[in-house]
Design a protein around this motif. Structure first.
Motif, mmCIF file in Angstrom:
data_model
loop_
_atom_site.group_PDB
_atom_site.id
_atom_site.type_symbol
_atom_site.label_atom_id
_atom_site.label_comp_id
_atom_site.label_asym_id
_atom_site.label_seq_id
_atom_site.Cartn_x
_atom_site.Cartn_y
_atom_site.Cartn_z
ATOM 1 N N SER A 108 64.172 34.897 38.260
ATOM 2 C CA SER A 108 63.367 34.070 37.357
ATOM 3 C C SER A 108 61.886 34.106 37.712
ATOM 4 C CB SER A 108 63.870 32.623 37.389
ATOM 5 O OG SER A 108 63.845 32.128 38.721
ATOM 6 N N ARG A 109 61.511 35.029 38.602
ATOM 7 C CA ARG A 109 60.107 35.156 38.983
ATOM 8 C C ARG A 109 59.483 36.402 38.348
ATOM 9 N NH1 ARG A 109 59.739 33.938 45.528
ATOM 10 N NH2 ARG A 109 60.347 31.720 45.436
ATOM 11 N N GLY A 110 58.318 36.211 37.768
ATOM 12 C CA GLY A 110 57.568 37.324 37.211
ATOM 13 C C GLY A 110 56.219 37.429 37.898
ATOM 14 N N LEU A 111 55.743 38.645 38.066
ATOM 15 C CA LEU A 111 54.442 38.854 38.692
ATOM 16 C C LEU A 111 53.656 39.862 37.849
ATOM 17 C CD1 LEU A 111 53.752 39.257 42.500
ATOM 18 C CD2 LEU A 111 52.363 40.385 40.778
ATOM 19 N N LEU A 112 52.548 39.422 37.288
ATOM 20 C CA LEU A 112 51.662 40.290 36.525
ATOM 21 C C LEU A 112 50.574 40.819 37.443
ATOM 22 C CD1 LEU A 112 50.569 41.401 33.767
ATOM 23 C CD2 LEU A 112 49.154 39.331 33.693
ATOM 24 N N TYR A 113 50.490 42.149 37.524
ATOM 25 C CA TYR A 113 49.448 42.831 38.294
ATOM 26 C C TYR A 113 48.475 43.433 37.293
ATOM 27 C CZ TYR A 113 47.231 46.642 40.867
ATOM 28 O OH TYR A 113 46.314 47.518 41.413
ATOM 29 N N ASN A 114 47.169 43.057 37.394
ATOM 30 C CA ASN A 114 46.227 43.456 36.355
ATOM 31 C C ASN A 114 44.808 43.588 36.915
ATOM 32 O OD1 ASN A 114 46.119 42.485 32.888
ATOM 33 N ND2 ASN A 114 44.701 43.795 33.969
ATOM 34 N N PRO A 115 44.334 44.809 37.200
ATOM 35 C CA PRO A 115 42.929 44.960 37.584
ATOM 36 C C PRO A 115 42.028 44.366 36.500
ATOM 37 C CG PRO A 115 44.119 47.004 37.947
ATOM 38 C CD PRO A 115 45.042 46.101 37.191
ATOM 39 N N CYS A 116 40.954 43.640 36.928
ATOM 40 C CA CYS A 116 40.083 43.037 35.915
ATOM 41 C C CYS A 116 38.603 43.265 36.202
ATOM 42 C CB CYS A 116 40.392 41.545 35.747
ATOM 43 S SG CYS A 116 39.963 40.505 37.133
ATOM 44 N N SER A 117 38.285 44.050 37.215
ATOM 45 C CA SER A 117 36.919 44.499 37.465
ATOM 46 C C SER A 117 37.007 45.561 38.555
ATOM 47 C CB SER A 117 36.011 43.337 37.914
ATOM 48 O OG SER A 117 36.263 42.992 39.265
ATOM 49 N N ASN A 118 35.869 46.154 38.903
ATOM 50 C CA ASN A 118 35.870 47.126 39.998
ATOM 51 C C ASN A 118 36.226 46.479 41.326
ATOM 52 O OD1 ASN A 118 35.155 49.292 38.360
ATOM 53 N ND2 ASN A 118 32.952 48.960 38.658
ATOM 54 N N ASP A 119 36.050 45.162 41.405
ATOM 55 C CA ASP A 119 36.230 44.460 42.675
ATOM 56 C C ASP A 119 37.469 43.579 42.730
ATOM 57 O OD1 ASP A 119 33.693 45.434 43.620
ATOM 58 O OD2 ASP A 119 32.735 43.902 42.377
ATOM 59 N N ALA B 44 54.677 44.121 47.967
ATOM 60 C CA ALA B 44 54.370 43.360 49.179
ATOM 61 C C ALA B 44 52.935 43.577 49.647
ATOM 62 C CB ALA B 44 55.350 43.724 50.290
ATOM 63 N N SER B 45 52.428 44.807 49.541
ATOM 64 C CA SER B 45 51.058 45.066 49.987
ATOM 65 C C SER B 45 50.048 44.356 49.093
ATOM 66 C CB SER B 45 50.787 46.569 50.016
ATOM 67 O OG SER B 45 50.892 47.126 48.708
ATOM 68 N N VAL B 46 50.365 44.233 47.805
ATOM 69 C CA VAL B 46 49.499 43.496 46.877
ATOM 70 C C VAL B 46 49.547 42.007 47.209
ATOM 71 C CG1 VAL B 46 49.179 42.818 44.472
ATOM 72 C CG2 VAL B 46 49.736 45.192 45.038
ATOM 73 N N ILE B 47 50.734 41.478 47.376
ATOM 74 C CA ILE B 47 50.903 40.059 47.688
ATOM 75 C C ILE B 47 50.228 39.717 49.015
ATOM 76 C CG2 ILE B 47 52.631 38.284 48.214
ATOM 77 C CD1 ILE B 47 54.504 39.871 46.251
ATOM 78 N N GLY B 48 50.240 40.648 49.940
ATOM 79 C CA GLY B 48 49.624 40.416 51.240
ATOM 80 C C GLY B 48 48.124 40.199 51.184
ATOM 81 N N ARG B 49 47.486 40.594 50.095
ATOM 82 C CA ARG B 49 46.039 40.410 49.951
ATOM 83 C C ARG B 49 45.660 39.025 49.435
ATOM 84 N NH1 ARG B 49 44.493 45.055 46.125
ATOM 85 N NH2 ARG B 49 46.445 46.125 46.555
ATOM 86 N N ILE B 50 46.646 38.226 49.071
ATOM 87 C CA ILE B 50 46.350 36.892 48.533
ATOM 88 C C ILE B 50 45.776 36.011 49.630
ATOM 89 C CG2 ILE B 50 47.365 34.810 47.537
ATOM 90 C CD1 ILE B 50 49.474 36.608 46.228
ATOM 91 N N GLY B 51 44.711 35.314 49.313
ATOM 92 C CA GLY B 51 44.109 34.384 50.259
ATOM 93 C C GLY B 51 44.618 32.970 50.048
ATOM 94 N N SER B 52 43.754 31.994 50.238
ATOM 95 C CA SER B 52 44.162 30.583 50.129
ATOM 96 C C SER B 52 43.897 30.007 48.750
ATOM 97 C CB SER B 52 43.412 29.751 51.176
ATOM 98 O OG SER B 52 42.011 29.858 50.974
ATOM 99 N N GLU B 53 43.334 30.835 47.838
ATOM 100 C CA GLU B 53 42.974 30.321 46.523
ATOM 101 C C GLU B 53 44.188 30.284 45.609
ATOM 102 O OE1 GLU B 53 42.598 34.741 46.444
ATOM 103 O OE2 GLU B 53 42.054 33.143 47.828
#
Length: 413
Positions: free
Chosen positions: A219-230, A263-272
């Protein structure tokens, strides 16, 4: 800026707004709500000669981060008020939107050719572009100003005891709109049982994807979407009952277990990040007397098809055209709703249908979900229904030939 003045006509300098020849009212408008829809409506009206005052209850105009999907209908609307380039100057032009299941199998690919664009900028860029556009158009912005109710005659009452009256009031005060409630325009408002964490993560050098990827696991979905060069925009969806899924800061171990390939994408998540419940709103009508409701106040919907803001922009642009071209506010608002509401109601129905098909599946039924989603989106009819809003063109409805023109505009054909 200052708190609202006591009841007085616009503009704020004390002058009386010009009454246009042939019109029954001066062109003065109050906008309640300084979000995306409120700023857009204010700008579109001001560019057509209206004196516009916008009230925002927060101490300043600020937008929560993350990204936002701008489809063709929204892009054309932003272009019409002259803010498109500033809104998307850092945005990622997407070539496609893909949905993948728990095994990584492709369930749907929706191409976005040049005539059917999807651009995803940081939401803050869009908001700053709309703020700048409003100020350049001459909109007066009043902050620390909480509106409590509206009357059909165009009077708005504020928390400090003051009130103002205008020829047109636009309520852009969100899903929990106090103005909609005060006018008795709410048909139903439902919590959908799920929600999302939305945030930005750093985009790595060489991470050159232009495809929005929607991954589902249970029941979990994860959208991966580049939205700028950064930046990369992540939208992490789960049921409200999923305590680990909605945890903030993000429970990276739990989400990585659900989506090991990311996992490598999720690992970049900070505290925001911020959690938002998904809700939907249906209005009895979009207006009462001289008051119109727009955006989430009129048609709040979950973000499954990425159309909430785009519909708000298209409908607000049409609103400005109708009230500027018909000599009675009440008649203009009724005609505006008749012209614009079919596309919006259609999109809300299909957004909720799509959400039911892709979301809320337990792990034991994931393979069934894959079959259901594949069957759902494979039929050309379904694709047409899902894409109707972004391929519609509401601009110029007022000046089109009565029957044929209206049909063409609402169907996008």
């Amino acid at each position: 800026m200052s708190s609202p003045a006591s009841a007085s006509p616009l503009p704020a300098d004390g002058g009386s707004p010009a009454r246009q020849p042939g019109y029954e009212y001066p062109r003065d408008a109050l906008i309640v709500g300084g979000g995306l829809g409120g700023l857009f409506a204010a700008t579109a009206l001001a560019q057509r000669g209206w004196s516009v005052r916008l009230h925002e209850q927060a101490p300043d105009l600020r937008m929560f981060g993350a990204g936002i999907w701008l489809w063709e209908n929204g892009l054309r609307s932003l272009e019409a008020i002259g803010v498109l380039d500033a809104a998307v100057f850092r945005g990622q032009r997407m070539s496609a939107w893909e949905i993948r299941d728990h095994r990584g199998r492709l369930l749907r690919r929706r191409e976005t050719p040049p005539y059917d664009r999807l651009i995803v900028p940081p939401r803050a860029d869009l908001y700053e572009a709309l703020k700048t556009g409003a100020k350049q158009a001459g909109v007066e912005i009043v902050t620390n100003s909480q509106a409590l109710r509206a009357d059909a005659d165009g009077t708005v009452s504020f928390a400090d005891g003051s009130s103002e009256r205008a020829s047109l009031v636009v309520a852009a005060d969100g899903l929990r709109s106090k103005l909609r409630e005060s006018l008795g325009l709410t048909k139903n408002k439902r919590d959908l049982g799920n929600g999302a964490i939305r945030l930005l993560i750093p985009r790595l050098p060489g991470e050159a994807k232009d495809v929005a990827e929607e991954h589902w696991s249970g029941s979990r979905g994860l959208l991966y979407n580049p939205c700028s060069n950064d930046d990369v925009y992540l939208c992490m969806v789960c049921p409200q009952s999923d305590a680990a899924g909605r945890q903030l800061p993000v429970n990276k171990a739990s989400w990585s277990a659900s989506h090991p390939a990311l996992a490598s994408v999720i690992g970049r998540i900070g505290s925001e990040g911020r959690w938002d419940n998904f809700e939907t709103v249906d209005a009895i009508r979009w207006s009462a007397g001289r008051v119109a409701i727009v955006g989430d106040a009129a048609h709040g919907q979950p973000p499954w098809l990425g159309q909430a803001a785009n519909l708000a922009f298209a409908n607000c642009l049409a609103l400005a055209e109708f009230v500027s071209g018909i000599s009675s506010i009440e008649r203009a608002l009724r005609a505006w709703e008749r012209a614009c509401r079919p596309v919006t109601d259609h999109t809300e129905r299909w957004t909720n249908a799509y959400g039911r098909v892709v979301g809320m599946w337990p792990e034991a039924l994931e393979d069934v979900r894959s079959l259901a989603v594949g069957a759902f989106v494979r039929a050309p009819f379904i694709e047409t229904m899902l894409n109707r809003a972004q391929r519609s063109n509401l601009r110029g409805l007022l000046t089109r030939p009565a029957t044929h023109g209206m049909t063409r505009g609402l169907s996008g054909e």
